[in-house]
Design a protein around this motif. Structure first.
Motif, PDB file in Angstrom:
ATOM      1  N   ASP A  20     -21.973  -4.270  40.646  1.00 32.84           N
ATOM      2  CA  ASP A  20     -21.226  -5.185  39.784  1.00 32.84           C
ATOM      3  C   ASP A  20     -19.737  -5.074  40.070  1.00 32.84           C
ATOM      4  O   ASP A  20     -19.026  -6.076  40.153  1.00 32.84           O
ATOM      5  N   VAL A  21     -19.257  -3.824  40.194  1.00 31.05           N
ATOM      6  CA  VAL A  21     -17.848  -3.587  40.499  1.00 31.05           C
ATOM      7  C   VAL A  21     -17.757  -2.548  41.608  1.00 31.05           C
ATOM      8  O   VAL A  21     -18.442  -1.516  41.557  1.00 31.05           O
ATOM      9  N   VAL A  22     -16.931  -2.839  42.607  1.00 30.29           N
ATOM     10  CA  VAL A  22     -16.663  -1.904  43.694  1.00 30.29           C
ATOM     11  C   VAL A  22     -15.280  -1.300  43.463  1.00 30.29           C
ATOM     12  O   VAL A  22     -14.296  -2.031  43.338  1.00 30.29           O
ATOM     13  N   LEU A 384      -5.519 -12.820  43.052  1.00 30.46           N
ATOM     14  CA  LEU A 384      -6.780 -13.268  43.647  1.00 30.46           C
ATOM     15  C   LEU A 384      -7.889 -12.982  42.640  1.00 30.46           C
ATOM     16  O   LEU A 384      -8.121 -11.829  42.268  1.00 30.46           O
ATOM     17  N   ARG A 385      -8.589 -14.004  42.217  1.00 28.90           N
ATOM     18  CA  ARG A 385      -9.624 -13.848  41.192  1.00 28.90           C
ATOM     19  C   ARG A 385     -10.653 -12.795  41.624  1.00 28.90           C
ATOM     20  O   ARG A 385     -11.124 -12.785  42.752  1.00 28.90           O
ATOM     21  N   GLY A 386     -10.961 -11.892  40.710  1.00 27.59           N
ATOM     22  CA  GLY A 386     -11.956 -10.863  40.987  1.00 27.59           C
ATOM     23  C   GLY A 386     -11.404  -9.608  41.630  1.00 27.59           C
ATOM     24  O   GLY A 386     -12.124  -8.615  41.752  1.00 27.59           O
ATOM     25  N   LEU A 387     -10.137  -9.629  42.030  1.00 28.02           N
ATOM     26  CA  LEU A 387      -9.518  -8.465  42.673  1.00 28.02           C
ATOM     27  C   LEU A 387      -8.543  -7.804  41.711  1.00 28.02           C
ATOM     28  O   LEU A 387      -7.639  -8.453  41.175  1.00 28.02           O
ATOM     29  N   TYR A 388      -8.730  -6.502  41.496  1.00 30.11           N
ATOM     30  CA  TYR A 388      -7.845  -5.694  40.663  1.00 30.11           C
ATOM     31  C   TYR A 388      -7.167  -4.640  41.535  1.00 30.11           C
ATOM     32  O   TYR A 388      -7.626  -4.316  42.629  1.00 30.11           O
ATOM     33  N   ALA A 389      -6.082  -4.095  41.011  1.00 33.00           N
ATOM     34  CA  ALA A 389      -5.422  -2.972  41.690  1.00 33.00           C
ATOM     35  C   ALA A 389      -4.861  -2.034  40.627  1.00 33.00           C
ATOM     36  O   ALA A 389      -4.423  -2.475  39.557  1.00 33.00           O
ATOM     37  N   ALA A 390      -4.891  -0.734  40.921  1.00 33.63           N
ATOM     38  CA  ALA A 390      -4.388   0.270  39.973  1.00 33.63           C
ATOM     39  C   ALA A 390      -3.866   1.469  40.730  1.00 33.63           C
ATOM     40  O   ALA A 390      -4.352   1.796  41.818  1.00 33.63           O
ATOM     41  N   ARG A 421     -11.824  -1.704  31.902  1.00 29.13           N
ATOM     42  CA  ARG A 421     -12.270  -2.358  30.673  1.00 29.13           C
ATOM     43  C   ARG A 421     -12.297  -3.883  30.855  1.00 29.13           C
ATOM     44  O   ARG A 421     -13.232  -4.564  30.416  1.00 29.13           O
ATOM     45  N   ASP A 422     -11.274  -4.426  31.503  1.00 28.42           N
ATOM     46  CA  ASP A 422     -11.199  -5.870  31.688  1.00 28.42           C
ATOM     47  C   ASP A 422     -12.307  -6.360  32.619  1.00 28.42           C
ATOM     48  O   ASP A 422     -12.970  -7.367  32.339  1.00 28.42           O
ATOM     49  N   ALA A 423     -12.504  -5.652  33.722  1.00 29.32           N
ATOM     50  CA  ALA A 423     -13.553  -6.052  34.665  1.00 29.32           C
ATOM     51  C   ALA A 423     -14.921  -5.995  34.010  1.00 29.32           C
ATOM     52  O   ALA A 423     -15.752  -6.905  34.181  1.00 29.32           O
ATOM     53  N   ALA A 424     -15.170  -4.942  33.225  1.00 28.57           N
ATOM     54  CA  ALA A 424     -16.468  -4.805  32.553  1.00 28.57           C
ATOM     55  C   ALA A 424     -16.684  -5.940  31.558  1.00 28.57           C
ATOM     56  O   ALA A 424     -17.792  -6.499  31.460  1.00 28.57           O
ATOM     57  N   THR A 425     -15.643  -6.295  30.820  1.00 32.24           N
ATOM     58  CA  THR A 425     -15.750  -7.384  29.844  1.00 32.24           C
ATOM     59  C   THR A 425     -16.052  -8.701  30.533  1.00 32.24           C
ATOM     60  O   THR A 425     -16.919  -9.480  30.077  1.00 32.24           O
ATOM     61  N   ALA A 429     -19.496 -11.031  30.338  1.00 30.26           N
ATOM     62  CA  ALA A 429     -19.414 -12.424  29.892  1.00 30.26           C
ATOM     63  C   ALA A 429     -19.761 -13.404  31.006  1.00 30.26           C
ATOM     64  O   ALA A 429     -19.663 -14.629  30.811  1.00 30.26           O
ATOM     65  N   ASP A 430     -20.138 -12.885  32.165  1.00 30.11           N
ATOM     66  CA  ASP A 430     -20.477 -13.692  33.334  1.00 30.11           C
ATOM     67  C   ASP A 430     -19.302 -14.567  33.794  1.00 30.11           C
ATOM     68  O   ASP A 430     -19.491 -15.657  34.332  1.00 30.11           O
ATOM     69  N   GLU A 431     -18.093 -14.058  33.564  1.00 25.56           N
ATOM     70  CA  GLU A 431     -16.903 -14.777  34.040  1.00 25.56           C
ATOM     71  C   GLU A 431     -16.661 -14.541  35.527  1.00 25.56           C
ATOM     72  O   GLU A 431     -15.869 -15.263  36.148  1.00 25.56           O
ATOM     73  N   LEU A 432     -17.298 -13.512  36.072  1.00 23.25           N
ATOM     74  CA  LEU A 432     -17.127 -13.189  37.488  1.00 23.25           C
ATOM     75  C   LEU A 432     -18.501 -13.187  38.160  1.00 23.25           C
ATOM     76  O   LEU A 432     -19.078 -12.137  38.440  1.00 23.25           O
TER      77      LEU A 432
END
Length: 561
Positions: A20-22, A384-390, A421-425, A429-432
């Motif tokens: 689900d998340v990499v 870029l939608r679906g891409l996070y950075a931390a 938390r944001d990615a999991a939410t 919600a099937d937003e991604l």
């Protein structure tokens, strides 16, 4: 402006993993994100370039800044952070950092981190440069990063058998996979990564890890320079991959050079020994090679001035005295105190025949931290939608033009938690939705590993501690001459493999760094131009960069919110 390839030259993926998340990286940001996601999404995949405990967090000496003392406050921490950021911090991001930071630190304690305690049994707090209060928690004296990493890795190892989490070690991420482009021709949403598993990994060769979201936590860019405090794996992989995927990167020109790095001669390369700012926080002094203390004449906070101020003052003093280093004097602090407070530093210095308790220590500035990175919002979302950075790979707006001491681990903690938390939410919600990756147009890039020293030489001479138009233009020309199609060139010994992929990332980051440093015609924070030595209010903006559909690097100004 230069043009860059949108992918690395690499073999086709021979295997596929699904999550689900990499999460990419195993420093404080990557480990925190993976642990938060494990109970919030059905499946999370953590990819790390070495082993779990090999992230850059291990090397952090000083500590974590947080307003934990009743006499301190988030507002005071915010003020110090804004001052260090030299007018370019995003106040909203800083407020998130300082208000949520204390709770995140307490959670680290709950996860088993053994911070040093005071005589009353509470967390021991110390002070570092730029702080007006004792708010730095530390562990093992000067081994905070190693202890934080140990605790988080232990937490992850305890759930490693969980079918909802997979860890792939020894894996270099090559590119962020993207879906079909939009009407503007730019890449579509992120939908996974390609990666090469090195040697001992759980899968072999090049593969693809598909995911509904990707969180980059890949650390810094230290190996862009000839000398750095960063580990060997800090080759700017995340920034380069995000740029190639179409994400916006920002504040790239702001590089922090740590003032007190052990000087062992001009020929030394690679990761150098850092002497934590906490040593100066405890009262150590800086002397020139004539024995003169010079910082009180430079800044009211003397040796505890922000790092850019100290580094630039050291360079000027070195030029004035004709020396290539200055001296750190901690002798008056006492041998018992120094060995108890800084055991790791004492041990590493002794390996070079230097005794911190009795000797003056030769030091000079070296690349230490990168304030810029992948531009994100307050939830860690990139453009870029679906891409996070931390963590260090991200540009949250917290650091502005210069990072306040010990805010780095805190940023990794706070914003990786928010990103997870944001990615999991959004996944729930099937937003991604999972999308199918498509090839990005154009040939892939590959730079010969043999070119790395040439690239590092250009970066060190151009966008180094002190910059100028002449030096930056020479660096741009030198970087432009580096072949980026080495795998196709006749007679060039290069193949799609780890050393070449890392060198290609180093080259792309050095190129963007040089172009943005050339564009910013002022001095501010970690960016110092000898031809424009003063800050200019017209430059209280963020420089952002991204690739046009044809691969041209676009650099523009963005207002700070």
């Amino acid at each position: 402006m230069p043009r860059m390839a949108a992918t690395l030259a690499a073999p086709l993926a021979g295997w596929v993993a699904q999550a689900d998340v990499v999460v990419v990286g195993s420093g404080i940001a990557g480990l925190t994100a993976a642990l938060e996601l494990r109970t919030r999404v059905p499946r999370v995949l953590l990819v790390t370039k070495g082993v779990l405990a090999s992230g850059s967090t291990v090397w952090a000496q000083g500590g974590i800044a947080a307003a934990l003392d009743p006499e301190d406050s988030p507002a005071a921490h915010l003020a110090d952070t804004l001052t260090a950021g030299a007018g370019l911090c995003d106040p909203r991001a800083v407020e998130v950092l300082v208000t949520e930071g204390p709770e995140r630190v307490r959670e680290l304690v709950a996860r088993g981190t053994n911070f040093d305690l005071d005589v009353a049994g509470g967390l021991a707090l110390t002070r570092e440069g730029g702080h007006h209060a004792d708010r730095i928690v530390h562990a093992g004296g000067d081994a905070t990063g190693a202890e934080v990493s140990r605790a988080l890795v232990a937490q992850l190892e305890a759930v490693r058998a969980d079918p909802g989490i997979e860890v792939i070690e020894h894996a270099l991420v090559l590119d962020v996979l993207t879906a079909a482009p939009g009407p503007d021709g730019r890449p579509g949403p992120a939908c996974g990564v390609t990666l090469h598993v090195i040697g001992e990994g759980s899968r072999d060769g090049v593969g693809a890890a598909l995911g509904r979201a990707v969180i980059l936590a890949t650390g810094g860019i230290g190996q862009v320079y000839r000398s750095s405090t960063n580990p060997a794996q800090a080759t700017g992989d995340g920034i380069a991959a995000a740029l190639r995927a179409g994400a916006t990167i920002g504040d790239i020109e702001f590089v922090q050079f740590h003032p007190t790095v052990l000087w062992l001669g001009s020929g030394v390369r690679g990761q150098l020994t850092l002497i934590s700012e906490a040593v100066r926080g405890e009262g150590a002094l800086l002397l020139d090679t004539d024995g003169v203390r010079f910082m009180p004449d430079v800044h009211p906070m003397a040796e505890l001035a922000p790092r850019d101020v100290v580094a630039h003052a050291m360079v000027r003093r070195m030029e004035a005295t004709g020396a290539d280093h200055v001296l750190l004097d901690a002798r008056h602090l006492g041998s018992d105190f120094l060995r108890a407070r800084f055991p790791t530093i004492c041990e590493r210095l002794l390996e070079h025949g230097i005794d911190l308790t009795t000797d003056l220590v030769p030091v000079a500035p070296a690349q230490h931290y990168h304030s810029g990175g992948v531009v994100t919002d307050l939830s860690g979302r990139s453009t870029l939608r679906g891409l996070y950075a931390a963590g260090e790979v991200a540009c949250t707006g917290v650091h502005g033009a210069n990072r306040l001491a010990s805010n780095s681990l805190l940023e990794g903690l706070v914003f990786s938690y928010r990103a997870a938390r944001d990615a999991a939410t959004r996944v729930a919600a099937d937003e991604l939705p999972q999308r199918d990756p498509v090839d990005r147009p154009g040939p892939g890039a590959l730079v010969a590993a043999a070119a790395r020293s040439r690239i590092q030489r250009a970066a060190s001479a151009g966008p180094g501690v002190v910059r100028s138009a002449d030096g930056l233009l020479r660096a741009a020309v030198d970087l432009g001459k580096v072949r980026t199609d080495a795998h196709l060139a006749v007679g060039v010994v290069a193949a799609p493999q780890v050393a070449e992929w890392e060198t290609t990332n180093v080259h792309q980051v050095a190129t963007v760094l040089t172009e943005t440093a050339l564009a910013r015609t002022e001095s501010r924070g970690g960016h110092f131009r000898s031809d424009f030595p003063l800050p200019d209010d017209a430059w209280r903006v963020r420089l952002v960069a991204r690739l046009a559909p044809d691969g041209t690097l676009e650099v523009s100004r963005a207002e700070i919110e």
